[in-house]
Design an enzyme around this catalytic site. Structure first.
Site, short mmCIF file in Angstrom:
data_model
loop_
_atom_site.label_atom_id
_atom_site.label_comp_id
_atom_site.label_asym_id
_atom_site.label_seq_id
_atom_site.Cartn_x
_atom_site.Cartn_y
_atom_site.Cartn_z
N ALA A 67 0.85 -1.18 0.00
CA ALA A 67 0.00 0.00 0.00
C ALA A 67 0.89 1.24 0.00
CB ALA A 67 -0.88 0.00 1.24
N GLY A 111 0.55 -5.16 0.65
CA GLY A 111 -0.58 -5.28 -0.27
C GLY A 111 -0.19 -5.92 -1.60
N GLU A 114 -0.36 -9.46 -0.91
CA GLU A 114 -1.77 -9.85 -0.81
C GLU A 114 -2.43 -9.92 -2.19
OE1 GLU A 114 -2.19 -6.79 2.19
OE2 GLU A 114 -3.04 -8.28 3.55
N GLU A 134 3.98 -5.36 7.55
CA GLU A 134 3.08 -4.41 8.21
C GLU A 134 3.44 -4.14 9.67
OE1 GLU A 134 2.16 -6.80 6.17
OE2 GLU A 134 0.73 -6.00 4.73
N1 COA Z 1 4.51 3.34 -0.22
C1 COA Z 1 4.92 4.55 -0.66
N2 COA Z 1 6.09 4.77 -1.24
C2 COA Z 1 6.91 3.73 -1.40
C3 COA Z 1 6.56 2.44 -0.98
C4 COA Z 1 5.30 2.26 -0.36
N3 COA Z 1 4.86 1.06 0.06
N4 COA Z 1 7.59 1.59 -1.26
C5 COA Z 1 8.54 2.34 -1.85
N5 COA Z 1 8.13 3.64 -1.93
C6 COA Z 1 8.86 4.78 -2.49
C7 COA Z 1 9.96 5.28 -1.58
O1 COA Z 1 9.42 6.12 -0.58
C8 COA Z 1 10.84 6.01 -2.57
O2 COA Z 1 10.22 7.24 -2.88
P1 COA Z 1 11.15 8.57 -3.06
O3 COA Z 1 12.07 8.24 -4.21
O4 COA Z 1 10.16 9.64 -3.39
O5 COA Z 1 11.87 8.75 -1.76
C9 COA Z 1 10.72 5.14 -3.82
O6 COA Z 1 9.53 4.38 -3.67
C10 COA Z 1 11.87 4.17 -3.97
O7 COA Z 1 11.98 3.46 -2.76
P2 COA Z 1 13.39 3.11 -2.08
O8 COA Z 1 13.13 2.71 -0.67
O9 COA Z 1 14.35 4.23 -2.32
O10 COA Z 1 13.81 1.87 -3.00
P3 COA Z 1 14.64 0.59 -2.63
O11 COA Z 1 14.75 -0.18 -3.91
O12 COA Z 1 15.90 0.95 -1.90
O13 COA Z 1 13.72 -0.23 -1.56
C11 COA Z 1 11.70 -1.27 -0.77
C12 COA Z 1 12.53 -0.78 -1.97
C13 COA Z 1 10.39 -1.78 -1.37
C14 COA Z 1 12.41 -2.39 -0.03
C15 COA Z 1 11.45 -0.10 0.21
O14 COA Z 1 11.00 1.02 -0.52
C16 COA Z 1 10.39 -0.42 1.24
O15 COA Z 1 10.68 -1.05 2.26
N6 COA Z 1 9.12 0.02 1.02
C17 COA Z 1 8.05 -0.15 1.94
C18 COA Z 1 7.52 -1.55 1.91
C19 COA Z 1 6.36 -1.75 2.90
O16 COA Z 1 6.51 -1.58 4.08
N7 COA Z 1 5.18 -2.13 2.35
C20 COA Z 1 4.03 -2.43 3.13
C21 COA Z 1 3.14 -1.27 3.25
S1 COA Z 1 1.73 -1.67 4.28
#
Ligand code: COA
Length: 260
Positions: A67, A111, A114, A134
């Site tokens: 999400a 998500g 999911e 989460e």
């Molecule tokens: N929601 C909103 N933005 C997200 C996102 C999410 N779930 N996942 C990644 N992004 C955004 C980051 O904020 C970043 O935005 P920015 O460039 O404006 O700062 C961009 O996507 C790239 O993410 P980044 O973390 O720099 O890439 P990465 O390749 O190093 O890492 C992930 C990727 C997916 C491991 C990491 O972004 C992450 O842990 N995301 C959250 C995952 C999560 O908790 N999902 C469950 C949500 S309930």
């Protein structure tokens, strides 16, 4: 064919390819993506020529990283409740009579996981990473993860992922039965489309009935499930596709199914 939006869809042969297209945000599911995704599924359902669906993420980093966490900031509980009570992409995929294959090409988190769990078949690239993170945010999975994950991988493996929030790789996902095949990244989409085309070559009546009956196995007591299977078998038996399938076999030719 739709182009350039946050969710793209195009028909290739008898398969609709749906691509979640927000790579700069790792294809995170915001309101716009969710609504465009629902429209894509509705378009597939409305098109009789579409007999299978493949879902993937744009770019080489993520399938869907969950999400959009930014949307949680400032949202009230009632607003969040409304989002979750409305039509969800997870139910839309699970209830879609047309089979849906997830081609998981990178991060598959929250998500996104999911969404993959709601699909009928999951293929992963060797670089895919899966997780229900989460608990890191002080919430729990809200798109069916606590219910669908244990049904697929068993209670112990599901609890390990949901309680720790830790990611697992594609090989571990294969070992757990979370994904059905692991492929080299360059081969993933072709394999997903080939599998979709195999399904598309079968009777759409039989395929839809098979999806409904098999999915019911996890929701119904055995006697009720067996009754549903018999009813859906009878429905197939009355179809033009059954007549064509049997005739084609006896005449030693390929069947031409019409979905009638
Ligand atoms: N929601 C909103 N933005 C997200 C996102 C999410 N779930 N996942 C990644 N992004 C955004 C980051 O904020 C970043 O935005 P920015 O460039 O404006 O700062 C961009 O996507 C790239 O993410 P980044 O973390 O720099 O890439 P990465 O390749 O190093 O890492 C992930 C990727 C997916 C491991 C990491 O972004 C992450 O842990 N995301 C959250 C995952 C999560 O908790 N999902 C469950 C949500 S309930």
């Amino acid at each position: 064919m739709s182009d350039g939006g946050v969710v793209m869809h195009e028909v290739r042969g008898r398969t609709m390819l749906i691509t979640i297209n927000r790579p700069e945000k790792r294809n995170a599911l915001d309101r716009q993506v969710r609504s465009a995704f629902l429209e894509a599924i509705a378009a597939a359902r409305a098109n009789d020529a579409v007999r299978a669906i493949v879902v993937t993420g744009a770019g080489d980093k993520a399938f869907v990283a969950g999400a959009d966490i930014g949307e949680f900031e400032g949202r009230t509980t009632v607003e969040q409740w409304r989002v979750m009570k409305g039509a969800t992409i997870f139910d839309a995929v699970e209830r879609c009579p047309t089979p849906v294959i997830a081609a998981v090409n990178g991060y598959c988190l929250g998500g996104g996981m999911e969404l993959a769990l709601s699909c009928d078949i999951r293929l992963a690239s060797a670089s895919a990473r899966f997780g229900q993170p989460e608990v890191n945010l002080g919430i729990i999975p809200g798109g069916g993860g606590t219910q669908r994950l244990p049904r697929i991988v068993g209670l112990g493996a599901a609890l390990k992922m949901i309680l720790t929030g830790e990611m697992i790789g594609a090989d571990e996902a294969l070992r757990l039965g979370l994904v059905d095949e692991v492929l080299e990244p360059a081969a993933l989409l072709d394999r997903a489309l080939a599998l979709a085309e195999t399904i598309a070559s079968k009777s759409p009546v039989a395929v839809a009935a098979a999806k409904e009956a098999t999915r019911a196995a996890l929701n119904l007591p055995l006697d009720d499930g067996l009754k549903l299977e018999t009813a859906l078998f009878q429905l197939c038996f009355a179809s033009d596709d059954r007549a064509e399938g049997v005739r084609a076999f006896l005449e030693k030719r390929a069947a031409q199914f019409t979905g009638k």
